[in-house]
Design a protein around this motif. Structure first.
Motif, short mmCIF file in Angstrom:
data_model
loop_
_atom_site.label_atom_id
_atom_site.label_comp_id
_atom_site.label_asym_id
_atom_site.label_seq_id
_atom_site.Cartn_x
_atom_site.Cartn_y
_atom_site.Cartn_z
N THR A 24 0.96 -1.17 -0.05
CA THR A 24 0.10 -0.07 0.02
C THR A 24 0.99 1.35 -0.05
O THR A 24 0.51 2.36 -0.05
N ARG A 25 2.14 1.10 -0.10
CA ARG A 25 3.02 2.17 -0.35
C ARG A 25 3.57 2.34 -1.64
O ARG A 25 3.77 1.32 -2.37
N GLU A 26 4.13 3.47 -1.83
CA GLU A 26 4.67 3.78 -3.12
C GLU A 26 5.93 2.57 -3.54
O GLU A 26 5.94 1.93 -4.64
N ASP A 27 6.78 2.54 -2.47
CA ASP A 27 7.93 1.53 -2.58
C ASP A 27 7.63 0.43 -1.94
O ASP A 27 7.58 0.11 -0.69
N THR A 28 7.47 -0.83 -2.75
CA THR A 28 7.02 -2.08 -2.17
C THR A 28 8.35 -2.70 -1.74
O THR A 28 7.94 -3.72 -0.97
N GLY A 29 9.59 -2.36 -1.80
CA GLY A 29 10.56 -3.00 -1.37
C GLY A 29 11.16 -4.22 -2.18
O GLY A 29 10.67 -4.27 -3.24
N PRO A 30 12.18 -4.58 -1.75
CA PRO A 30 12.90 -5.75 -2.63
C PRO A 30 12.02 -6.81 -3.16
O PRO A 30 11.64 -7.35 -2.34
#
Lengths: 252, 252
Positions: free
Chosen positions: B169-175
């Motif tokens: 739900t955030r812009e950066d979903t991570g690795p």
DNA sequence: AAGTGGTCTAGACCACATC
DNA sequence: ATGTGGTCTAGACCACTTG
């Protein structure tokens, strides 16, 4: 300009948008005739060329289709689903069925026209098949029609020395088609690669597929490989984009 | 008509064919400027609108591209290859790599713009995900650019209750991206379906992708399933057809 | 400043489809 | 026979890009 036409948007775009809104709202349904050039000239007080331009927008977006002497009509979109992976499962064509019979939803896909010739390999095909440019290939072309309308042109290239004397060099390849015959020749295709592009048709393609303006073609280039990785067939297909949905199912 | 112009073919088509021949013969190379409206009026002795029509043919076939105030130029075709199956192999995104990094041939595909919102599920999406029409979904939109030109719009839908509180739900979903996060949520995608269509772009799409006239879009709708067959994501992608070749490799 | 494509007008003739 | 879209002319003004 006469009145106080103010918007920065060109007239023909405003007219086109009004028409599109009417189509999407359901005021005009697929097959219905849209207001013609003369209607638009009256309604909007524009010149013929401007009305033409507005109708041209809908045609170039694939929303409408002009029929000479009759009018401009809302197009319908009833594509066939083509399953790219299941359709090539060995148990299908191995059992003597045509690959193409898996495609259809009640409508019939028929072969319209078949040719078989032998030619020197075109450069890109030769590169894929690992041939010299002066080696000859067996070229099979087919046209498929759906509901009387041509929807698919297929050109298949096979190394001439591989298929010499087999039914592949005849118009009717027999039960299971080309792939069943290749298997009998010890060149059973087990791996496939399909490359997909899309662009607007050449005038020749538009002619062959009877495409109205505003319809792209989908190009599918399939290469078939044997279990030792040898490419044995290149099949270039040209599809009417308005007639097809391609589907690929696969696991991670 | 002045001279003895005889052919049954319209003038603008003859002019267009001459231009196309010059392009294919290599007289004009990608990026070169073609003869303009004024040149064609002089050379062929036709009115401006007829010269425009001829140039319009090349544009609508995707061969040329008009740049306002500058001229009409031969387009170049340098597509990216997108491998539909290998790119989604679990060992790729499982290892913390972006799915998209597999695509590129030296050029860089970058994310231009990201939005994350929550909405009621659109009807077709709700149908695929097995939701009620009033259930809310998490909607992630992204735009990808290649060499400064936007080439791909992606809109991803996920059940809101499934992804609540996760980095999805955030812009950066991570690795590893969305799929790695779904795996951590116990909804690891293992099966995919991609449906492919092509049509001319709407004016909005043409705008967002900065498409010149005559370029279709390819629509890819991917559904991701868990091992128990539950659909957990629908991703609708709109590709510039002139920028992409899709590739699917599979076994019989 | 000059040249380019983008838009628009107001006529015209034609081939074609439908009635 | 009428109306349709397809082609074509000969002008015009505008916004834009480039030198």
């Amino acid at each position: 300009m006469v009145g106080g036409g103010s918007a920065k948007q060109p007239k023909y775009q405003r007219i086109a948008e009004a028409l599109k809104a009417s189509v999407h709202s359901g005021e005009y349904r697929p097959g219905d005739r849209l207001p013609g050039e003369n209607d638009l000239m009256d309604t909007y007080g524009v010149a013929r060329m401007t009305a033409r331009q507005a109708l041209g927008v809908l045609q170039s977006e694939g929303i409408a289709e002009a029929r000479k002497g009759a009018g401009v009509f809302v197009r319908d979109f009833r594509p066939v689903r083509r399953r790219g992976i299941q359709r090539l499962a060995a148990d299908r064509w191995g059992a003597g069925q045509s690959i193409w019979s898996a495609d259809i939803d009640s409508r019939e896909l028929l072969v319209d026209h078949v040719t078989v010739t032998h030619q020197p390999a075109p450069a890109p095909v030769a590169a894929i098949l690992g041939l010299d440019p002066d080696d000859t290939v067996c070229v099979r072309t087919r046209r498929f029609v759906l509901d009387g309308k041509p929807v698919l042109l297929s050109t298949s290239y096979l190394p001439a020395d591989l298929v010499a004397g087999s039914p592949i060099t005849r118009e009717d390849t027999g039960p299971g088609g080309t792939y069943a015959r290749l298997a009998e020749l010890g060149a059973k295709p087990v791996h496939f690669r399909e490359e997909i592009r899309s662009r607007m048709p050449t005038s020749t393609e538009a002619d062959d597929l009877k495409l109205p303006a505003g319809t792209p073609v989908i190009l599918v280039c399939r290469t078939a490989f044997t279990d030792d990785g040898r490419p044995v067939e290149v099949n270039e297909m040209t599809l009417d984009a308005a007639s097809y949905i391609l589907e690929y199912d696969f696991d991670a």
